[in-house]
Enzyme design. Structure first.
Site, PDB file in Angstrom:
ATOM      1  N   ARG A 263     -15.875  -6.533 -42.526  1.00 54.48           N
ATOM      2  CA  ARG A 263     -17.132  -6.289 -41.600  1.00 54.48           C
ATOM      3  C   ARG A 263     -17.334  -5.081 -41.325  1.00 54.48           C
ATOM      4  NH1 ARG A 263     -16.236 -10.299 -39.005  1.00 54.48           N
ATOM      5  NH2 ARG A 263     -15.369 -11.840 -39.405  1.00 54.48           N
TER       6      ARG A 263
ATOM      7  N   GLY B  58     -18.585 -17.947 -39.468  1.00 53.59           N
ATOM      8  CA  GLY B  58     -19.583 -17.653 -39.071  1.00 53.59           C
ATOM      9  C   GLY B  58     -20.382 -16.149 -39.730  1.00 53.59           C
TER      10      GLY B  58
ATOM     11  N   ASN C 119     -15.514 -20.240 -30.711  1.00 51.98           N
ATOM     12  CA  ASN C 119     -16.886 -20.881 -31.387  1.00 51.98           C
ATOM     13  C   ASN C 119     -16.291 -21.765 -32.781  1.00 51.98           C
ATOM     14  OD1 ASN C 119     -15.100 -19.305 -32.846  1.00 51.98           O
ATOM     15  ND2 ASN C 119     -16.865 -18.395 -34.650  1.00 51.98           N
ATOM     16  N   ASP C 120     -14.350 -21.892 -32.056  1.00 50.86           N
ATOM     17  CA  ASP C 120     -14.331 -23.312 -33.151  1.00 50.86           C
ATOM     18  C   ASP C 120     -14.360 -24.404 -31.767  1.00 50.86           C
ATOM     19  OD1 ASP C 120     -14.204 -21.337 -35.530  1.00 50.86           O
ATOM     20  OD2 ASP C 120     -12.333 -20.319 -34.481  1.00 50.86           O
TER      21      ASP C 120
ATOM     22  N   ARG D 102     -21.739 -18.379 -42.296  1.00 47.41           N
ATOM     23  CA  ARG D 102     -22.349 -18.672 -41.331  1.00 47.41           C
ATOM     24  C   ARG D 102     -23.284 -19.228 -40.744  1.00 47.41           C
ATOM     25  NH1 ARG D 102     -24.482 -13.437 -40.876  1.00 47.41           N
ATOM     26  NH2 ARG D 102     -25.416 -12.304 -42.126  1.00 47.41           N
TER      27      ARG D 102
ATOM     28  N   ASP E  47      -9.647 -20.558 -34.271  1.00 52.84           N
ATOM     29  CA  ASP E  47      -8.446 -19.117 -32.976  1.00 52.84           C
ATOM     30  C   ASP E  47      -9.584 -18.803 -32.275  1.00 52.84           C
ATOM     31  OD1 ASP E  47     -10.084 -17.256 -35.078  1.00 52.84           O
ATOM     32  OD2 ASP E  47      -8.979 -15.990 -33.810  1.00 52.84           O
TER      33      ASP E  47
ATOM     34  N   ASP F 163     -11.361 -22.479 -39.529  1.00 53.62           N
ATOM     35  CA  ASP F 163     -12.151 -20.608 -39.227  1.00 53.62           C
ATOM     36  C   ASP F 163     -11.487 -19.762 -40.611  1.00 53.62           C
ATOM     37  OD1 ASP F 163     -13.654 -19.431 -38.558  1.00 53.62           O
ATOM     38  OD2 ASP F 163     -11.786 -18.570 -37.194  1.00 53.62           O
TER      39      ASP F 163
ATOM     40  N   LYS G 281     -20.442 -26.510 -36.894  1.00 53.97           N
ATOM     41  CA  LYS G 281     -19.253 -26.298 -37.603  1.00 53.97           C
ATOM     42  C   LYS G 281     -18.466 -27.670 -37.597  1.00 53.97           C
ATOM     43  CE  LYS G 281     -17.052 -21.689 -36.681  1.00 53.97           C
ATOM     44  NZ  LYS G 281     -15.894 -20.765 -36.684  1.00 53.97           N
TER      45      LYS G 281
ATOM     46  N   THR H  96     -11.860 -16.378 -39.959  1.00 53.38           N
ATOM     47  CA  THR H  96     -11.526 -15.245 -38.864  1.00 53.38           C
ATOM     48  C   THR H  96     -10.339 -15.553 -37.898  1.00 53.38           C
ATOM     49  OG1 THR H  96     -13.408 -13.866 -39.071  1.00 53.38           O
ATOM     50  CG2 THR H  96     -12.132 -12.591 -38.015  1.00 53.38           C
TER      51      THR H  96
END
Lengths: 1288, 370
Positions: free
Chosen positions: A706, A787, A937-938, A908, A934, A416, A914, A418
């Site tokens: 960002r 993302g 979403n991972d 994205r 982290d 990932d 992923k 971020t």
């Protein structure tokens, strides 16, 4: 106090009770208050679990059967028990039946004791938890009384005080907080230490006096217990029939801690095992490592060898019997019944006997030993000081205990971005308001300076670790938006370093680790504007003019700041007063003070509550907004964060309701979404703002910042009321609430007026480029799946050296399946054309019909050749294209392209994508994959990969909870993989091989003996030695070696990441090595058998007086063999080997002296004692191990000299004076570093030094599908596609 | 405190690090101890196996083993050994008729005499062995077929022998003493040795029949039931093994300390041989005086009471006379083995030296010894 109420409630009660029967199977649960005088068997809540928890698996009675049942799930255990039981059959038995049971019983009992101990610990902790106190409302005493947790039932009212832990899932009904809030810390659930707000159920919101449980008579309908921490739906039915919706915001979860709230009262909804915390409580994961899979194949081979040996012996015995015909020799004993056994029948019996005798070949202790070694390895990894992060006081956690060795075999890393590569600490860098950019250069300079300072400071030791953190209520979790004035900043400047450090420690749990990052030096231009604005306002206030007369640009600035301040969660509390919530206060000093005044003026009553209850859209969390946006755009079904920012509590957070005006302004932090603004972009100015802002946004993104857009919308009161009503409806829905809320948000988020945007920097973590460089040298392919938007991602990739400026970048953006297919096709051709001529030999069959590496690639001549197909190419692909590329029809092509690139960057991408990418690579390429991330979403990616690594960062613990290993920082990955992974792998691989060797060698001794005992299944090795050989005599040294052996030092492993390729190619344990070891085992056993054989041939030696030296020799040989294989001799190795030898002789002497008539049939009385007086015994012990180990020793020496493996070269480097290992390694001809660029190839790339950074900074918003190919390739593909709507 | 214990629970306490256990640790920093053990920095010896480092070991082994081997070989060669096969397979051999007609069931004994000549005198004590070939005393079921308690004089085991003795446990309704297949197949040839004088007279050579069994066997493992007083009474109610001619208490009626279970011939037989070709000590010929050899060179006659049938399983019977040295009987193998292994080591050492010179020189930088 309120008996009429009680009676009334009882009446109410009767009605729903009838319903209950039918509802029992329904999807909801109804909860009634327990205070209404129901008898126990009538209590409507009696079907629900009580709050007593029992996490133990066993009871006293069930322990034995249940534990045995579980253990027999392992096939090996069944096998060994079968063999032990076989001994009870008289015709086939080989050993004393009771003795044969010993090892199995030992193994089973060791495991059982381990389980029992764990269970006992669980029991103790259960007991402790069950006996914690809490205040429960007692119906009879009409007050709250202390009760144990286990006595709490569903429907009880409990009173909670500050810093208490919640005993069950509780619906919040009352809070001492004036805003009817309750703060909880959920660290035990998800590890997040910031405070979360929970709200009193709406219908109890306006209760002025204290909540009185006896007056409560509502019924709660809610979901069945489930394990989703972030979901709770239901409604409460009052006596009046009114329904109020319940949200997760009303629910206090078991295990959380009440903070900053003096007192809260709630009703228990779920208790005990039905609480969300307990439902989430699942044990460690069980994965099977690659090495273990390989091992199981060889265990299978061992079984085959066993069967072959047994069959051979059986046939031999049959023939041996046959040759005597009818003449029965005296030594061929008849069966107990005195009948004659036919050769065939006795051969069959013998087959079974041999299985018992040879059972040692299947290493009974292997599985136990591996588990022990892995636990020790985990312990050492856990203890590594370099994997400890001072700042967060966290170190590596191993959550999966049995895949340590997989760490040494990774081939692909999926990361990932971020929070994994970057700090995930958002630092304000620039902003644009109304189309004007404020670059905050001074701030940037200051930050740069600070970073340098910071790195210097790292040297000075921190005193921070000892500060008590838990006691201070963890209450400084404030996510602040601070705009400080010059004055505060200068104060900072004078502050000592120590102070800065202390401050950073104090705020350990906050998002910002140092005050330096929180301070912002305002841009002078912006300052001017703000000042101007302030004076204007003063002026207007003075003249009491309406605000709308403000010049539009000033007005925008105004709104911009209001939006920034309002749309944030701000909780302030001071450590000295933990129980009192400090009133809300904005730290908006002089330049913005006017704005504060302004806000105060217009929203005097709503400011604090409004800001407080704003749910989640804060600056610090705005990354999730950005992420959410990206997912919204790529897949509309994904959860939109827009909804919870502005929409969930529109009346509170983001609305500002000037009392004087008829309009309600809604301020929204939104991702830049042109559709949202288009309706409103009639005004020329607005259009211009949008255009400019978009440009700036692109620029920010190119700088790796960002972005977040700030917009507002002015609604009329009627409009607002209309929307609000529908929104409330959506909120109260139980089914499909998310979709309804999303729609509701969509309704609001149209025709927005763009105010501006902020650019926030997310700094790279320390050591990321170095780590990536090292991992890549180690032959690992690193893919970044993020993302983020493409430009941001590409820039971060450059910053962390994932992409090299000298590299060519293939960018794949396609908007249709066909385009994607075409693109992949072209890329493939391009890669082929470009590199096929250059390095033809490295290229056979790698592309064009897509070709998967054979699962076990032939041992490469150099260690790099399996990676030879990877070129200096980078691949960038966006989420939409990825969606096409992951289609079944294109995935092979995509993989072919991707795996020939040095680095792959997927922007994205949604969480699902992923995990799909990881799954694709893992399944198709048959490689070992590691996913690191982290955030929530991972999680899917982490779960799919062979090894999931979580970073315990800023974004909660979901990733950590799902991971196998949790690291504090990304850079720890280097040591974890390169050092610990390598060690664990090589240790375990060598141990397993040794295990196979050891048992085969020992068993083969008996096998050779069969030729001299008529294949009768006789063993010259005493059954005691035979059975305890594995468990005692040879067990300890290999455990020590398996735990402590270091083939190469940690330092060299890190300096030479190339050594990692050793594990990737499974070079320590290849299938042929098993056979080599078997052959060596057979050779050694031949030596160990025949030297004593000839030495005692035709002598008066008896069976066990001859067998004991053989055993002794075998023990010596086996231990010395381990010695040859041991690379590092610490005192523990010496000790363990000495101990083993001593143990053997001690046991033998005691055993041989203990009983003159026991231990039939060997009856070894005084054997060892006599042998020790026999010089031949010593002579044998000297020559046999020497002769047995001669070939291996010689081979090792030759191999170490003539063709040393890279690891051996690394070991030699260890021995060099430490001055310059790198200089030396180049002089070593044995090594060819795989990552060293081929000069030819490099030059071809260097011809095209296109700077991708410049390119991506081009102002056009990339409206085309393009594949960036170098000019010399002469191709440039451009495909028109529809305009991309999203930027931010 | 409570929170942390809860925490430990949630995570099932599976971190093996001590700092993660127990709630009290929560206040302390979790930083791991910087000890050599925990950081895996224990001082260690790290041998690297290369030609250069290993070749001294080879030479040393070679240099140690070869002298030992020569010493052993010489010792073994100094041992005198004489062996004669009296099975009687050949028609010409004196025991042919005995061998041919004999079976376990016959009641009369058959005797035969074998003449032989010793070329060299046997100087020290001479050990007289009988050797059997192709006799699988190590057969699994055979080895088991005994009852150690019975042999130890246990009364209950005497009357009720162990199941292991089946099918030689009882005969004619009475328990067998000693039971089992081993005892049943006791070697029962009698060997008598005569020296034939130069004038042709047969001089009987005294053969000592005591001291041939292990001391521990004779005095600890094997005991007669009820002491050695009256064995006939002690063994009352038991039967002799089926293949025996006489009961166990008549094994040596002359010597009470060599009768019954503690008969040394019996004890020696009960120690089952490891290999199918074996010898067992039969008698010892003690050296009489330092001046005369124990067995002078010359002609000898071996009188055999041929009781033991071996032809049914292609067995051979031998009589062996041997002197012994400190390392036991004559066996040149160990000496040869030592010489061979030593030579191989030496040879491999030379090979390694060549390899070392050829390959190791190029990366001599890596060869800096510790």
């Amino acid at each position: 106090m309120a008996s009429p109420e009680g009676a009334a409630a009882a009446k109410v009660k009767l009605r729903p009770r009838k319903k209950k029967k039918s509802k029992k199977e329904s999807k909801t649960r109804s909860v009634y208050a327990n205070i209404l005088g129901e008898e126990d068997d009538n209590n409507p809540n009696r079907h629900y679990a009580d709050n007593k928890i029992k996490t133990t698996k066993y009871t006293v009675l069930s322990f034995l059967p249940k534990n045995l049942f579980e253990q027999f799930h392992r096939f090996a255990n069944v096998y060994f028990v079968f063999i032990a039981l076989l001994n009870f059959v008289p015709v086939v038995n080989a050993f004393q039946p009771e003795l044969a049971l010993a090892p199995v019983v030992f193994i089973l009992s060791v495991t059982a004791i381990k389980d029992l101990w764990e269970d006992y610990r669980r029991h103790r902790s259960d007991k402790e938890i069950n006996h914690m106190d809490c205040l429960v409302y007692s119906r009879t005493e009409r007050r709250y009384v202390e009760k144990f947790w286990k006595e709490v039932h569903v429907g009880d009212f409990i009173r909670l005080r500050c810093n208490e832990i919640l005993p069950a899932d509780v619906l919040l009904l009352s809070s001492s907080d004036p805003d009817r809030l309750c703060h909880i810390e959920t660290a035990t659930l998800d590890g997040e230490t910031n405070l979360k707000q929970r709200q009193v159920v709406r219908s109890f919101f306006d209760l002025d006096c204290d909540f009185d449980p006896s007056k409560y008579n509502s019924v709660i309908e809610c979901e069945k217990p489930n394990n989703d921490l972030n979901r709770f739906r239901g409604y409460i039915i009052h006596r009046s029939g009114r329904r109020d919706a319940l949200y997760k915001d009303n629910l206090l979860l078991r295990g959380c801690t009440i903070r900053n709230t003096e007192e809260a009262v709630g009703i228990v909804i779920y208790a005990g095992h039905e609480t969300k915390a307990m439902l989430n409580n699942n044990g460690p994961r069980y994965k099977r490592s690659k090495l273990e899979r390989q091992m199981n194949v060889d265990v299978f081979w061992c079984v085959i060898i066993l069967l072959v040996m047994c069959s051979f012996a059986a046939v031999g015995h049959g023939l041996w019997m046959f040759q005597y015909g009818d003449k029965r020799p005296v030594f061929d004993v008849l069966s107990p019944e005195g009948t004659d056994l036919s050769p065939v029948l006795s051969a069959i019996y013998l087959f079974l006997t041999m299985i018992i005798v040879f059972q040692v070949l299947i290493p009974i202790s292997l599985f136990v030993s591996i588990e022990i070694v892995k636990i020790c390895q985990v312990y050492f990894i856990h203890q590594d000081a370099e994997l400890y992060d001072e700042e967060s006081d966290s170190h590596l956690q191993c959550r999966a205990l049995n895949i340590t060795e997989d760490l040494g075999q990774m081939q692909y890393i999926f990361s990932d971005k971020t929070g994994t590569l970057t700090d995930n600490k958002m630092v304000f860098r620039r902003c644009t308001v109304a189309g004007v950019e404020y670059s905050h250069d001074a701030n940037a300079r200051r930050l740069a300076m600070y970073q340098e300072m910071d790195s210097e400071e790292e040297e000075c030791p921190s005193r921070g670790g000892t500060l008590p953190r838990r006691d201070s209520v963890g209450s400084h979790h404030s996510v602040k938006v601070v705009l400080r004035s010059h004055s505060t900043k200068s104060h900072r400047r004078t502050g000592s370093r120590a102070e800065a450090k202390r401050a950073s420690i104090l705020s350990k749990h906050t998002a910002f680790s140092s005050p330096m990052e929180k301070d912002i030096t305002p841009d002078p231009q912006l300052m001017d504007k703000v000042n101007e604005c302030g004076s204007q306002m003063d002026f207007m206030r003075f003249h009491s003019q309406p605000m709308s007369q403000l010049p539009s640009d000033l007005g925008d600035i105004m709104d911009f700041f209001i939006a920034l301040t309002l749309c944030n969660t701000v909780v302030v509390s001071s450590p000295d007063q933990p129980r009192h919530k400090v009133r809300m206060r904005f730290e908006l000093k002089s330049p913005v003070k006017t704005i504060e005044d302004f806000i105060k003026r217009f929203t005097p009553s709503r400011l604090t509550s409004g800001s407080n209850s704003s749910s989640s859209s804060s600056l610090a969390t705005n990354r999730s907004s950005t992420k959410g946006c990206s997912s919204t755009l790529s897949s509309p079904s994904a959860e939109s964060v827009n909804a919870d920012g502005g929409a969930e509590h529109p009346n509170a957070a983001a609305t500002c309701q000037p009392s004087s005006a008829n309009h309600i302004a809604v301020f929204l932090p939104v991702p830049f979404c042109r559709a949202c603004f288009q309706g409103n972009s009639k005004g020329k100015r607005q259009k211009k703002i949008i255009y400019r802002t978009q440009n700036y946004l692109n620029q920010y993104a190119a700088d790796g910042l960002r972005t977040l857009c700030i917009a507002k919308k002015v609604l009329s009161k009627e409009e607002y009321a209309c929307w609000l009503q529908r929104h409330l409806e959506a909120e109260t829905a139980i089914q499909g609430r998310e979709e309804l809320l999303f729609e509701s948000a969509l309704r609001l988020e149209t025709n927005l007026q763009l105010l501006g945007a902020t650019g926030i920097e997310d700094r790279l973590q320390d050591g990321v480029p170095e780590t990536i460089d090292a991992l890549r040298k180690a032959g690992l392919q690193i893919w970044v799946l993020t993302g983020d938007k493409q430009e941001t991602a590409v820039n971060i990739a450059y910053a962390c050296k994932l992409l090299d400026p000298e590299e060519e970048i293939l960018t794949l953006n396609a908007d249709s399946m066909e385009a994607c297919s075409l693109l992949l096709e072209e890329s493939l051709h391009y890669i082929q054309a470009k590199f096929l001529c250059g390095s033809a030999k490295a290229f056979h069959a790698d592309f064009a019909p897509f070709h998967i590496y054979p699962s076990s690639p032939p041992p490469p001549p150099h260690w790099s050749s399996s990676h030879a197909a990877v070129h200096r190419l980078g691949l960038v692909i966006d989420g939409r294209t990825l969606a096409y590329a992951l289609d079944r029809s294109l995935e092979d092509k995509f993989l072919a392209v991707a795996r020939s690139c040095r680095s792959v960057l997927c922007c994205r991408s949604t969480p699902l994508q992923k995990s799909m990418v990881v799954k694709l690579v893992r399944n198709k390429l048959k490689v070992m994959t590691l996913a690191i991330g982290d955030g929530a979403n991972d999680v899917s990616m982490i779960q799919v990969a062979d090894v999931g690594v979580g970073i315990s960062g800023q974004e909660g613990m979901q990733a950590v909870m799902a991971s196998d290993f949790a690291l504090p920082r990304f850079r720890n990955l280097q040591k974890l993989l390169l050092v610990h992974g390598h060690w664990c792998y090589s240790r375990l691989a060598n141990m397993i091989l040794y295990f196979f060797y050891k048992n085969a060698m020992f068993v083969a001794l008996i096998f050779w003996y069969q030729f001299y005992c008529g294949f009768s299944g006789s063993a010259m090795i005493d059954q005691w030695y035979l059975i305890f050989f594995n468990l005692m005599f040879s067990a300890f040294p290999q455990l020590i070696t398996g735990t402590l052996d270091k083939d190469v030092s940690a330092q060299t492993l890190q300096q030479l990441p190339q050594l990692y390729i050793n594990g990737q190619n499974s070079e320590e344990y290849k299938p042929y090595m098993f056979w080599m070891n078997m052959i060596d085992a057979f050779y050694q056993s031949l030596v160990c058998f025949f030297i004593p054989y000839f030495a005692y041939a035709d002598s008066d030696v008896d069976l066990f007086t001859w067998g004991t030296p053989v055993t002794t020799i075998a023990v010596f040989t086996i231990l010395l063999h381990l010695g040859v294989e041991t690379k590092t001799w610490t005192w523990m190795n010496w000790l363990s080997i000495c101990f083993s030898v001593a143990l053997f002789f001690t046991v033998a002497l005691c055993y041989n002296a203990s009983c003159p008539t026991c231990y039939s049939p060997s009856n070894p009385y005084w054997t060892m004692q006599r042998l020790l007086q026999d010089p031949t015994f010593y002579l044998l012990c000297l020559i046999t191990p020497a002769a047995a180990l001669l070939p291996r020793y010689f081979y090792r020496a030759c191999q170490g000299t003539i063709f040393p493996s890279p690891v051996q070269v690394g070991r030699q480097l260890d021995r060099l004076p430490a001055k310059d290992p790198h200089g030396n390694i180049l002089s070593l001809s044995g090594i060819q570093t795989g990552a060293r660029p081929d000069p030819e190839r490099k030059s071809s790339v260097a011809k095209d030094p296109r700077r991708p950074r410049e390119e991506s900074q081009r102002p056009d918003a990339s409206l085309s599908v393009r594949i960036d190919l170098p000019a010399e390739g002469g191709v440039k593909y451009t495909k028109n596609s529809q305009e991309r709507l999203s930027v931010g | 405190m409570m929170a942390s214990s809860y925490n430990a629970k949630e995570e099932d306490g599976h971190h093996s690090g001590p700092s993660s256990h127990g709630g009290a640790g929560a206040v302390k920093s979790k930083k791991p101890d910087n000890t050599a053990f925990k950081q895996q920095r224990l001082p260690a010896w790290q041998p690297i196996l290369t030609a250069g480092t290993v070749l001294p070991a080879f030479f040393v082994i070679g240099l140690i083993f070869i002298p030992i081997g020569i010493g052993l070989y010489v010792t073994s060669n100094n041992i005198k050994e004489f062996e004669i096969d009296y099975t009687g397979v050949d028609v010409s051999s004196p025991c042919f008729s005995c061998a041919k007609n004999y079976s376990w069931d016959s009641t009369t004994s058959c005797t035969c005499s074998v003449n032989f000549t010793l070329e060299q005198p046997f100087e020290s004590n001479v050990f007289m062995y009988y050797g059997l070939s192709n006799f699988y005393q190590n057969h699994r079921r055979y080895v088991k077929s005994r009852d150690d308690s019975q042999l130890n004089g246990d009364r209950s085991a005497l009357t009720n022998p162990s199941k292991e003795c089946e099918p030689y446990r009882t005969s004619e309704g009475q328990p067998i003493a000693p039971c089992g297949a081993i005892a049943n197949s006791l070697f029962n040839d009698t060997l008598v040795l005569y020296h034939v004088d130069s004038n042709g007279t047969k001089i009987s050579i005294p053969l000592a029949k005591k001291g041939i069994a292990w001391w521990t066997d004779k005095h600890v493992k094997f005991r007669n039931p009820g002491g050695n007083d009256n064995l006939t009474i002690a063994f009352q109610g038991t039967n002799k093994p089926v293949n025996w001619r006489k009961p166990v208490f008549e094994l040596d009626p002359d010597d009470r300390d060599n009768n019954g279970f503690i008969n040394e011939d019996f004890i020696v037989w009960m120690r089952t041989a490891a290999l199918p070709t074996f010898r067992k000590l039969y008698r010892i010929i003690h050296k009489k005086s330092s001046s005369t050899p124990t067995l002078a060179s010359g002609r000898y006659i071996l009188d055999i009471t041929y009781n033991y049938p071996v032809l049914s399983f292609d067995g051979r019977k031998r009589m062996i006379l041997s002197t012994i040295s400190w390392m036991g009987g004559k066996n040149p193998f160990l000496g040869i083995a030592y010489i061979t292994v030593g030579s191989i080591c030496f040879f491999l050492g030379v090979v390694l030296l060549i390899i070392h010179h050829k390959y190791d020189s190029r990366n001599s930088s890596a060869d800096i010894p510790n």
